[in-house]
Design a protein around this motif. Sequence first.
Motif, PDB file in Angstrom:
ATOM      1  N   GLY A   1      38.280  45.634  51.578  1.00 12.39           N
ATOM      2  CA  GLY A   1      37.971  44.693  50.343  1.00 12.39           C
ATOM      3  C   GLY A   1      37.646  45.393  49.225  1.00 12.39           C
ATOM      4  O   GLY A   1      36.748  44.838  48.374  1.00 12.39           O
ATOM      5  N   ILE A   2      38.269  46.733  49.150  1.00 12.07           N
ATOM      6  CA  ILE A   2      38.046  47.588  47.968  1.00 12.07           C
ATOM      7  C   ILE A   2      39.162  47.429  47.107  1.00 12.07           C
ATOM      8  O   ILE A   2      40.322  47.550  47.566  1.00 12.07           O
ATOM      9  CB  ILE A   2      37.583  48.872  48.247  1.00 12.07           C
TER      10      ILE A   2
ATOM     11  N   ASN B   1      33.586  37.024  49.591  1.00  7.32           N
ATOM     12  CA  ASN B   1      33.044  36.674  51.062  1.00  7.32           C
ATOM     13  C   ASN B   1      33.050  35.244  51.376  1.00  7.32           C
ATOM     14  O   ASN B   1      32.539  35.239  52.505  1.00  7.32           O
ATOM     15  CB  ASN B   1      31.517  37.206  51.018  1.00  7.32           C
ATOM     16  N   GLY B   2      33.818  34.354  50.994  1.00  7.90           N
ATOM     17  CA  GLY B   2      33.886  33.119  51.288  1.00  7.90           C
ATOM     18  C   GLY B   2      32.938  31.919  50.545  1.00  7.90           C
ATOM     19  O   GLY B   2      33.110  30.900  50.565  1.00  7.90           O
ATOM     20  N   ASN B   3      31.522  32.657  50.270  1.00  8.82           N
ATOM     21  CA  ASN B   3      30.811  31.739  49.205  1.00  8.82           C
ATOM     22  C   ASN B   3      30.906  32.146  47.861  1.00  8.82           C
ATOM     23  O   ASN B   3      30.258  31.513  47.126  1.00  8.82           O
ATOM     24  CB  ASN B   3      29.389  31.776  49.976  1.00  8.82           C
TER      25      ASN B   3
ATOM     26  N   SER C   1      28.702  47.052  52.980  1.00  7.90           N
ATOM     27  CA  SER C   1      28.780  45.687  53.611  1.00  7.90           C
ATOM     28  C   SER C   1      30.224  45.222  53.300  1.00  7.90           C
ATOM     29  O   SER C   1      30.654  44.398  54.472  1.00  7.90           O
ATOM     30  CB  SER C   1      27.979  44.900  52.756  1.00  7.90           C
ATOM     31  N   SER C   2      31.146  45.447  52.596  1.00 11.46           N
ATOM     32  CA  SER C   2      32.376  45.129  52.469  1.00 11.46           C
ATOM     33  C   SER C   2      33.364  45.785  53.551  1.00 11.46           C
ATOM     34  O   SER C   2      34.074  45.141  54.090  1.00 11.46           O
ATOM     35  CB  SER C   2      32.959  45.454  51.165  1.00 11.46           C
ATOM     36  N   VAL C   3      32.898  46.946  53.710  1.00 10.45           N
ATOM     37  CA  VAL C   3      33.707  47.758  54.555  1.00 10.45           C
ATOM     38  C   VAL C   3      33.453  47.400  56.094  1.00 10.45           C
ATOM     39  O   VAL C   3      34.179  47.022  56.900  1.00 10.45           O
ATOM     40  CB  VAL C   3      33.413  49.281  54.468  1.00 10.45           C
ATOM     41  N   ASP C   4      32.066  47.126  56.486  1.00  9.44           N
ATOM     42  CA  ASP C   4      31.778  46.689  57.718  1.00  9.44           C
ATOM     43  C   ASP C   4      32.197  45.220  58.090  1.00  9.44           C
ATOM     44  O   ASP C   4      32.773  45.066  59.100  1.00  9.44           O
ATOM     45  CB  ASP C   4      30.292  46.737  57.898  1.00  9.44           C
TER      46      ASP C   4
ATOM     47  N   ASN D   1      39.117  54.899  35.463  1.00  6.02           N
ATOM     48  CA  ASN D   1      39.144  54.378  37.235  1.00  6.02           C
ATOM     49  C   ASN D   1      37.913  53.420  37.349  1.00  6.02           C
ATOM     50  O   ASN D   1      36.898  53.848  36.980  1.00  6.02           O
ATOM     51  CB  ASN D   1      39.305  55.612  37.955  1.00  6.02           C
ATOM     52  N   VAL D   2      38.602  52.263  37.923  1.00  6.98           N
ATOM     53  CA  VAL D   2      37.543  51.359  38.204  1.00  6.98           C
ATOM     54  C   VAL D   2      37.679  51.082  39.567  1.00  6.98           C
ATOM     55  O   VAL D   2      38.644  50.614  40.090  1.00  6.98           O
ATOM     56  CB  VAL D   2      37.883  49.942  37.050  1.00  6.98           C
ATOM     57  N   THR D   3      36.588  50.843  40.363  1.00  4.77           N
ATOM     58  CA  THR D   3      36.622  50.438  41.817  1.00  4.77           C
ATOM     59  C   THR D   3      35.684  49.315  41.842  1.00  4.77           C
ATOM     60  O   THR D   3      34.401  49.394  41.356  1.00  4.77           O
ATOM     61  CB  THR D   3      36.099  51.725  42.693  1.00  4.77           C
ATOM     62  N   THR D   4      36.199  48.284  42.237  1.00  4.01           N
ATOM     63  CA  THR D   4      35.301  46.814  42.307  1.00  4.01           C
ATOM     64  C   THR D   4      35.211  46.455  43.828  1.00  4.01           C
ATOM     65  O   THR D   4      36.295  46.377  44.462  1.00  4.01           O
ATOM     66  CB  THR D   4      35.940  45.741  41.617  1.00  4.01           C
ATOM     67  N   THR D   5      34.260  45.928  44.325  1.00  5.53           N
ATOM     68  CA  THR D   5      33.852  45.460  45.528  1.00  5.53           C
ATOM     69  C   THR D   5      32.940  44.250  45.516  1.00  5.53           C
ATOM     70  O   THR D   5      31.986  44.357  44.716  1.00  5.53           O
ATOM     71  CB  THR D   5      33.355  46.653  46.666  1.00  5.53           C
TER      72      THR D   5
END
Length: 723
Positions: free
Chosen positions: A161-162, A48-50, A322-325, A175-179
């Motif tokens: 961002g997924i 997210n930049g930070n 939050s990532s999607v938005d 299966n791994v989903t990371t966000t």
Amino acid sequence: MFLSRQNFLFLLSTVLPTNAAIDRHALVSKYTPSRNASNPSTPMQIGNGNFAFGADVTGLQTFLPFATMSSWGWKNDTLPPNRTIEDVYNYKGESWYNHGRLVQYDFGGDPEIEQWLTANPNRVNLGSVGLVFLDTHTGVVRDITESNLSDMHQKLDLWTGIMSSSFSFNGSSINVTTTSAQDTSAISVTIVSSLLSPDTRNPSTRLGIFLDFPWADGSQKFSAPFVGNFSSALFSNHTTTLLNISSSSDSGIQAQILHQMVDAVFYTTVGSSTKINVTRDSPVAHRYTILPETETDTISLVISYNDILPNEIPDAITVMQSSVDAWEAYWMNSGFIDLLTGSTDPRADELQRRIILSRYLMRVNEAEDNPPQESGLVNDGWYGKFHMEQYFWHCAHWALWNNWELLRRSSSVYDRFLQTSLIRAQVQQGWPSGARWPKMTDPSGRSSPGEINNLLIWEQPHPLVFAEYEYRAFPEQNTLDKWAEVIRETANWMSVFAWFNQSTNVYDLGPPMYVVAEDTSPNVTINPAFELAYWRFGLGLAEAWMEKLGEDVPTNWTKVKENLAPLPIENGTYAVYEGIETDFWTDPAYINDHPALVGLHGWLPETPGLNLTVAKLTAEKVWATWNFSNCWGWDFPMLAMSAARNNETENAVEWLLHPLFQFDDVGMPIGGVRVPTPYFPGSGALLYATAMMAQGWDGSEGKAPGFPRSGWNVQAEGLSMAL
């Protein structure tokens, strides 16, 4: 709560654009990065930049210890033997004469304290998260490598961002989903596999998750591709503690681990969709194993990192939403360039790929609350510190792409560093007025010792440019007031640094000083061409600012600006500095590093006293003679900007696609022979140059003036013109 496929598809359905002239979603999606194996040099990243999390092909850090980095995660090493903190506070460097007056610098003092100040604070890897394969009967970790996996497929949805990773182990799918969360330093990890519980197909193996914490120190200037040391030999250097969690808490927290290195303390907090059991692998190791307490084939974890102990943690759906938005807003509400649609030039595809992937990675790595370091949040260079002279290349593109929310995070550094810069200029160095901005620094604003760190000057006019861009975007009194003191003190120091030479009746810059390329002797360097032009340009911006404020322009600014030494010329071209050897074009000492001479008309607009014919001849001489095999990063976009302003648009495109200016499969800018990968000033410069070429610059004419007319159909939305 874990994220079901139904919920996932619903989230995606809420972010697809409907009314954009450019089909942004289609272009972004076209360049979805994918891998079938880990890259040993660069991770696939979310952030997210930070905060950013780098992953191998498993979507975690299972086989390769890529870093979990932040803008806030720093530590100080212990002091050198027989030194105290008072020695740090009392450090003084050498004093050099500057036109008859001694100036005290931050180099040449106690070498032990000087090195400590250079290397501290250093940026840390907050920890690793990966999959662990356990022997079902003994609980011992099995020796599994990436080669034991099959059917590996990984992709990164840039629009949301997924990151999704799938693979098999002995016939069992994983299966791994990371966000990454967008407002906190946290990731969500959803794992779907029958191996989370004993599996009849693999009765000897159970899948879990590990957390591991490395030691970090300032012993290495560069830590790439990995940051920190997981060696058992260093276990005693730091401590980790599994904290007690109240069973009655409704905070969502199921585990917290305290990690202490010297005096720095960090907290890792875990939430889960199901009850988990967290155990330490051994009393001395800093590795912990997470297993679900009940039989399940799905687990959703949220792992957050903090420097203070949190009292709650979001769930996985909240993190993913939050990532999607945030990513939808990023792609839809700022600048965009479409080079591909309608273009027949085959180079358009690769340049478009570089733009899209750079836009993604810059938001992950280069949108923090401080200026970014050269390698962003991927690994550490220069101990994780940031360089204020590179801030232009890191972040000026945000202005042209109209990402002001992101740029304002870090551009506030000038206000935050103003007091330390005033003290540096007037108390330490004895200048009569002004603020002297640091070069290599950290969130404290303290200048790191070193000759180059003290004698480089091209970072000084940068805030004047950032202020000008903000006023163009927001021509309001608030903008004028916000930047007024920074403008005033920046220009004050620029005016007093210039020395009036009574024998020539002009104001000189230097000596001592270093030029952009850092390759000349500081004690003989006087009136370098680029710095003279940038000084004159910056003082002009400062004058205009005071006029817009309705205030009198300090007479010293105008006097210096109008009487600066002329740009040095040797044999019909501009020279690196006044008095340089006449055959410098053939001397490898001067043609091996940043070719700043092309910045005279390219990076900079036409400045007073610049001869455009000579500037163009100089650029052509650079093209013909420079050792580009020793160049890297922003050198090539700077060359492209020069070509664009000189109407050499074919050359402009060629410089952006030069064989020595490379971006890997996920868009990481290759460092080259001089610095490790990634080197993000190259990405920032690419985005600045392409925005300038597509939208234009002050005085340019026509659509997309930096691109060739033939073979290119350039569409731009939401960009601002360059100066």
